[in-house]
Design an enzyme around this catalytic site. Structure first.
Site, short mmCIF file in Angstrom:
data_model
loop_
_atom_site.label_atom_id
_atom_site.label_comp_id
_atom_site.label_asym_id
_atom_site.label_seq_id
_atom_site.Cartn_x
_atom_site.Cartn_y
_atom_site.Cartn_z
N TYR A 1 51.62 41.80 38.69
CA TYR A 1 50.91 43.04 38.36
C TYR A 1 50.10 42.86 37.08
O TYR A 1 50.15 43.67 36.17
CB TYR A 1 51.90 44.21 38.23
CG TYR A 1 51.25 45.56 38.45
CD1 TYR A 1 50.84 45.95 39.72
CD2 TYR A 1 51.05 46.44 37.39
CE1 TYR A 1 50.25 47.19 39.93
CE2 TYR A 1 50.47 47.68 37.59
CZ TYR A 1 50.07 48.05 38.86
OH TYR A 1 49.48 49.28 39.07
N THR B 1 46.02 41.89 35.66
CA THR B 1 44.77 42.61 35.88
C THR B 1 44.32 42.56 37.33
O THR B 1 43.83 43.55 37.87
CB THR B 1 43.66 42.05 34.98
OG1 THR B 1 43.53 40.63 35.21
CG2 THR B 1 43.98 42.27 33.51
N HIS C 1 43.19 32.41 45.04
CA HIS C 1 42.58 31.13 44.65
C HIS C 1 43.28 30.05 45.46
O HIS C 1 44.48 30.12 45.71
CB HIS C 1 42.76 30.92 43.15
CG HIS C 1 42.12 29.67 42.62
ND1 HIS C 1 40.95 29.14 43.12
CD2 HIS C 1 42.50 28.84 41.60
CE1 HIS C 1 40.63 28.05 42.44
NE2 HIS C 1 41.55 27.85 41.52
N SER D 1 9.11 34.42 27.14
CA SER D 1 7.77 34.07 26.68
C SER D 1 7.35 32.69 27.20
O SER D 1 8.18 31.89 27.63
CB SER D 1 7.73 34.05 25.15
OG SER D 1 8.53 32.98 24.65
#
EC number: 1.1.1.86
Length: 330
Positions: free
Chosen positions: A26, A28, A109, A254
């Site tokens: 438990y 995140t 994962h 730029s």
């Protein structure tokens, strides 16, 4: 796209709603997934070891909390949302022995499965459902009626439930179908994820940022300017990349910056490519996984040393000062 992609209209949410889901962990990610699933009308329980600091938090948010063994025995789908390096000891002891044919075990994962840290029993489905973002973002996007991209993969079919249908339905319940659910393999997800972390997102970016900062300091430039140019403004570029891509980034800088980027890329390109190939090779041949698991077995000596040393660096000291106004606003 080369990978198959699925959206809400392609996925049956009822598949996961008909099953009992158990989430181990438990943190995140576990919290976000549990909350999203519950809001999608999925039955969810949390599995934690006795004495876990997360027990009170999960209970406060209205979840039934069981021991890991009990959770496995009472769930159709078990999601192992623990740190990669803990999978072997926790799953081998409290999960694998109690799995039965027809159940499905899921991962966020592919590390532990791809590198043979866990062996899934015959008849038990093994799926990957990987949100492409941290738990905080997963929850925030869901609440905004949006979502994160998700990856799914099937390593092993279940003797009872269609593993792919379950993986897709689970991803939809977390909001993934709003953005797109892409189908891959455990191998591809694991190796590409590790490579991205090491070569670009964490290792590569940190190395470039710190080397740039130190280069300006050694040349006599003020710490504040070095931090602004090499650290602070990374977010501006990252946001442009995220929303507009490489070409969009080029269009928003730029001519000086664009031409300078092209000139700098020429001498750096070959060196970076060779270094990145070495990083990928060590991931593919299992050398990184071996090193990481050894680090864990020794109680993380290198990680602890690095973390302590980082606090004393100039880039962190000046950064703490310059970040203070932003943190104060929060």
């Amino acid at each position: 796209m080369a990978l198959p992609v699925y959206y809400d209209k392609d996925i049956d949410l009822g598949v996961i709603q008909s099953l009992q889901v158990g989430i181990i962990g438990y943190g995140t990610q576990g919290e976000a997934q549990a909350l999203n699933l519950r809001d999608s009308k999925v039955r969810v329980r949390i599995g934690l070891y006795q004495g876990s600091l997360s027990v009170s938090k999960a209970k406060k948010e209205g979840f039934e909390v069981l021991g890991v063994k009990e959770l496995v025995q009472q769930s159709d789908v078990i999601m192992a949302l623990l740190p990669d390096e803990l999978h072997k000891e926790v799953l081998e002891k409290e999960v694998i022995p109690f799995l039965k044919e027809g159940q499905i075990i899921g991962f966020a994962h592919g590390f532990s499965v791809h590198f043979n840290q866990v062996v899934i029993p015959k008849g038990v489905g093994a799926i990957l459902v990987a949100p492409k973002g941290p738990g905080s973002a997963l929850r925030e996007e869901y609440l905004k009626n949006k979502g994160l991209y998700h990856l799914i993969a099937i390593e092993q079919e279940s003797s009872k439930n269609n593993a792919k249908a379950v993986a897709l339905s689970y991803a939809k319940a977390m909001g993934g179908g709003r953005m797109g659910v892409l189908e891959t393999s455990f191998k591809e997800e694991c190796e590409s994820d590790l490579f991205g972390e090491q070569a670009v997102l964490c290792g590569g970016l940190e190395a470039i940022v710190r080397m740039g900062f130190e280069t300006l300091l050694k040349a006599g430039y003020p710490e504040e300017l070095a931090y602004f140019e090499c650290v602070h403004e990374v977010k501006l570029v990252a946001d442009l990349l995220h929303y507009k891509g490489v070409e969009g980034l080029r269009k928003h800088i730029s001519n000086t910056a664009e031409f300078g980027a092209i000139k700098a890329r020429e001498p750096m390109g070959n060196l970076l490519e060779k270094r990145m190939q070495k990083i990928l090779k060590k991931i593919q041949n299992g050398a990184f996984a071996k090193d990481f698991l050894l680090e864990k077995s020794l109680n993380y000596p290198r990680l602890n040393t690095e973390r302590k040393a980082l606090k004393e660096t100039k880039i962190e000291q000046i950064g703490e000062i310059l970040r203070a106004p932003f943190n104060h606003k929060k």
